[in-house]
Design a protein around this motif. Structure first.
Motif, PDB file in Angstrom:
ATOM      1  N   UNK A 164       0.828  -1.205   0.000  1.00 38.62           N
ATOM      2  CA  UNK A 164       0.000   0.000   0.000  1.00 38.62           C
ATOM      3  C   UNK A 164       0.863   1.256   0.000  1.00 38.62           C
ATOM      4  N   UNK A 165       1.949   1.220   0.796  1.00 43.04           N
ATOM      5  CA  UNK A 165       2.852   2.364   0.830  1.00 43.04           C
ATOM      6  C   UNK A 165       3.533   2.561  -0.524  1.00 43.04           C
ATOM      7  N   UNK A 211       1.723   6.418  -6.600  1.00 45.27           N
ATOM      8  CA  UNK A 211       0.670   7.384  -6.943  1.00 45.27           C
ATOM      9  C   UNK A 211       1.144   8.812  -6.681  1.00 45.27           C
ATOM     10  N   UNK A 212       1.861   8.982  -5.564  1.00 43.51           N
ATOM     11  CA  UNK A 212       2.393  10.312  -5.266  1.00 43.51           C
ATOM     12  C   UNK A 212       3.405  10.733  -6.323  1.00 43.51           C
ATOM     13  N   UNK A 248       2.021  17.016 -11.833  1.00 45.87           N
ATOM     14  CA  UNK A 248       2.177  18.411 -11.430  1.00 45.87           C
ATOM     15  C   UNK A 248       3.372  19.055 -12.112  1.00 45.87           C
ATOM     16  N   UNK A 249       4.461  18.251 -12.234  1.00 47.20           N
ATOM     17  CA  UNK A 249       5.646  18.771 -12.916  1.00 47.20           C
ATOM     18  C   UNK A 249       5.335  19.095 -14.370  1.00 47.20           C
TER      19      UNK A 249
END
Length: 415
Positions: free
Chosen positions: A158-159, A165-166, A173-174
């Motif tokens: 999950x991490x 995903x992050x 975003x970049x």
């Protein structure tokens, strides 16, 4: 009567129904008891039909924490969380095992000290030779470590998924930031071009407009004759100059927006050289410039826009004539360099300073010490046209010696 607490660890009800003293496999009850007692990885014990504990092995003590005297005769519900007992789950286990012969489950169980552990439980119904239920055999295995490892693995997965995903969102975003910066740069460039165009229009169109207005006013009041015709010619020259400037501004806007129209057909650059020299013959003669053409043998055709390439070469040759003193020399050369056709225009003019040379193809550029008129768009447009053909253009110069303007275009592969 003997109390259940006086029994040996696993001596209450055998796990099968062979003759007393010998199992169906030929081992004695004592041997069977010793085997079960020696098992330490599993809690193996017997339950009465009502669910009371009848036997207890070493594995049960190690896993659950109870000694034999502490559990014999007690309900097996002591191993379940209170919420499960309240819900009647332990009784449903026995009922299902009695119905189908076996029940298996994984869930939380309770040790003597109140701590929880994750258990795999198998309950098997024991019946005698007549099919009467005599109890249950219950085998429990502590899977807490495995569950913890699985939970850690799930948590890690999950991490990792969250990190991925992050990372993906950061990349988005970049990219959005890059696009925003690009859009801002484009907006700034567009604003700058607009301001420059407005400055050019305000400055460079003012003179020909004044010329037209002044000459038109004179034409209105003087009779036809030499003076009248001269002012008409002045109007025509000013109009052509305005037309040329407007056309250049349109080309600049097309180049900036990436919409410059280039219609590619087979083109012979040697013929274009001849056409341009003939087109500029009057300027060449007026300034007494000697123009020579050199064409290497075997020059291939290229795929290009005839009129646009005429525009490029006319600009380069026109500048060479303009900036070369009267009586000077200009040489136009067409050569082959690998898979490219190279056209150069070399003059013996005033040259360009090293400070100005890197800027000659910039929009609206004019040398600081230049006294010639013009909007400074010709070389910028020439550069845009050459690049639209997949080529490149460059300049070499030395003050007081002359300038060479060169462009190279891809040659058409032989069929």
């Amino acid at each position: 009567m003997t109390s259940p607490h006086d029994s040996a660890s696993v001596e209450r009800t055998p796990l099968s129904a062979p003759a007393r003293g010998t199992s169906s496999q030929g081992i004695s009850d004592e041997q069977y008891r010793l085997i079960v007692q020696s098992i330490k990885d599993y809690a193996v014990f017997m339950l009465s039909p009502e669910g009371r504990i009848l036997s207890w092995n070493e594995g049960a003590r190690l896993i659950k924490g109870y000694t034999t005297p502490e559990v014999l005769g007690r309900s097996f519900e002591i191993f379940y969380p209170q919420e499960a007992v309240n819900d009647g789950f332990p009784r449903r286990e026995l009922k299902e095992a009695a119905r189908v012969g076996r029940f298996e489950d994984e869930g939380w169980r309770i040790r003597k000290d109140g701590s929880r552990f994750w258990a795999n439980v198998v309950i098997t119904a024991i019946r005698d030779s007549e099919g009467t239920l005599v109890g249950f055999a219950k085998v429990t295995r502590d899977l807490t470590s495995r569950r913890l490892a699985e939970e850690q693995a799930r948590q890690l997965a999950a991490e990792q998924a969250a990190n991925a995903e992050a990372a993906r969102r950061n990349e988005e975003l970049h990219q959005l930031n890059v696009q925003l910066e690009s859009a801002l740069a484009l907006a700034e460039r567009s604003t700058r071009v607009r301001d420059e165009v407005l400055a050019v229009v305000a400055h460079d169109l003012r003179n020909p407009v004044h010329t037209v207005l002044g000459a038109a006013g004179v034409v209105e009041i003087i009779p036809r004759g030499e003076a009248h015709d001269r002012h008409v010619q002045m109007i025509q020259r000013a109009a052509r100059r305005m037309e040329r400037l407007i056309s250049d501004l349109v080309d600049v806007a097309s180049i900036e927006s990436g919409t410059l129209s280039v219609r590619k057909v087979p083109v012979d650059l040697t013929l274009i050289v001849t056409e341009v020299v003939e087109l500029l013959e009057t300027q060449i003669r007026e300034r007494s410039i000697k123009v020579t053409s050199e064409v290497d043998p075997g020059i291939p055709v290229i795929m290009g826009d005839h009129d646009r390439l005429m525009q490029v070469l006319s600009n380069l040759l026109g500048n060479a004539i303009k900036f070369t003193p009267e009586g000077g020399n200009v040489r136009v050369r067409v050569s082959r360099n690998g898979d490219q056709v190279v056209v150069s225009v070399a003059d013996t003019g005033i040259g360009i300073s090293p400070t100005d040379l890197p800027h000659v193809f910039e929009r609206f550029w004019r040398a600081r010490d230049s006294s010639t008129k013009g909007a400074g768009l010709g070389l910028s447009i020439a550069s845009g046209i050459v690049e639209a053909h997949g080529g490149k253009i460059w300049a070499e110069s030395e003050l007081g010696v002359g300038t060479t303007m060169t462009f190279a275009l891809p040659a058409t592969p032989p069929q």
